[in-house]
Design an enzyme around this catalytic site. Structure first.
Site, short mmCIF file in Angstrom:
data_model
loop_
_atom_site.label_atom_id
_atom_site.label_comp_id
_atom_site.label_asym_id
_atom_site.label_seq_id
_atom_site.Cartn_x
_atom_site.Cartn_y
_atom_site.Cartn_z
N SER A 151 0.86 -1.19 0.00
CA SER A 151 0.00 0.00 0.00
C SER A 151 0.89 1.23 0.00
O SER A 151 2.01 1.20 0.53
CB SER A 151 -0.87 0.01 1.26
N TYR A 163 -1.43 -0.69 10.39
CA TYR A 163 -1.56 -0.93 8.94
C TYR A 163 -0.32 -0.44 8.20
O TYR A 163 0.25 -1.15 7.37
CB TYR A 163 -2.82 -0.23 8.42
#
Ligand code: NAD
Length: 267
Positions: A151, A163
């Site tokens: 990501s 994350y």
């Protein structure tokens, strides 16, 4: 079909998708890879969602099978690799697409321990474990291509520490595996999607914040330099297709942003 993956066996994790209006990264990759001639093992914790992807592929005349596994468990990672190998005799492509965010994550001073542990296990440890089991198969057959879905949050951001750090780990896992396996013809690359119009992102954020999908979509679109519009699961899928295919035969250890120019903009 134009056959860019003709004859290849692909295993894709998280090949089902979260509920929502658009297509997710994992499902788009599975459908696109099958269109290009691959036989695809669609792995998901939710078998019914993987089966939906298989049905979409079958409806287009492609070849795929569904397999249930929770990739945060080592035995299930071993099982999914064994399933691909025993079903079709080899594994040419492994895509680690499973990734979650979610409640309990936040800036470092607010994230909770359970969320940290869960997100690290599902996003990072899982990718290492599937690779651990797939690499011996790929080495033995003389090569293979691993694509990790990271990501843009691996490079910048500050609101979801677990994350972000898990995806930074996926980047380093990618370069580590690329280095260790280059001599064996096993390539390993990562795609770093930016803001994508996927169900997980748009419907997920709308659900979590009590906002409408239209409002979330508009706010995300406004942040993207290229055309002022988010990317889609198909944009992730086309980048992954290239990296998985023989067209990328001399490319390994690459972290490829698919982000409409977001990583090129400072300020
Ligand atoms: P998605 O939620 O639609 O699909 C992921 C699938 O993974 C789901 O079907 C879910 O059931 C499955 N899954 C979750 N935990 C699992 C587990 N432990 N074992 C097996 N399966 C599990 O998401 P997506 O749109 O396909 O996105 C996938 C990847 O893209 C993720 O790694 C995510 O971090 C990354 N990404 C997405 C965006 C975005 O804007 N959508 C941006 C950057 C990166």
């Amino acid at each position: 079909m134009s056959g860019r993956l003709q004859g290849k066996i692909a295993v894709i994790t998280g090949a089902g998708q979260s509920a929502g209006e658009t297509i997710g990264n994992g499902r788009a990759m599975a459908v696109l890879f099958a269109r290009e001639g691959a036989q695809v093992l669609c792995v998901d914790r939710r078998l019914e969602s993987a089966a939906e992807t298989v049905a979409m592929i079958a409806a287009e005349g492609g070849s795929a099978a569904a397999f249930q596994a929770d990739v945060s468990r080592d035995a299930e990672c071993a099982a999914l690799v064994a399933e691909g190998k025993s079903r079709w005799g080899r594994i040419d492509i492994l895509v680690n697409n499973v990734g979650i965010g979610g409640s309990g994550d936040g800036p470092a001073h607010r994230a909770d321990e359970a969320a940290w542990d869960r997100i690290m296990a599902v996003n990072l440890k899982s990718a290492w474990m599937t690779i651990k089991h797939a690499v011996p198969v790929m080495r033995e057959q003389g090569g293979g291509s691993i694509v990790n879905i990271s990501s843009l949050a691996s490079l910048a951001g500050g609101n979801q520490v677990a994350y972000e750090v898990s995806k930074a780990g996926v980047n380093r896992l990618t370069t580590s595996v690329a280095n260790a396996n280059a001599a064996y013809g096993v390539r390993c690359n990562a795609v770093l999607p930016g803001l994508m119009d996927t169900p997980m992102a748009v419907s997920g954020i709308a659900g979590a914040t009590g906002s409408t999908t239209e409002a979330v979509r508009e706010a995300r679109n406004a942040r993207v330099p290229l055309r002022g519009r988010m990317g889609t699961g198909w944009d992730t899928a086309h980048a992954a297709l290239f990296l998985a295919s023989d067209e990328a035969n001399f490319i390994t250890g690459v972290l490829l942003p698919v982000d409409g120019g977001m990583s090129a903009r400072v300020g």
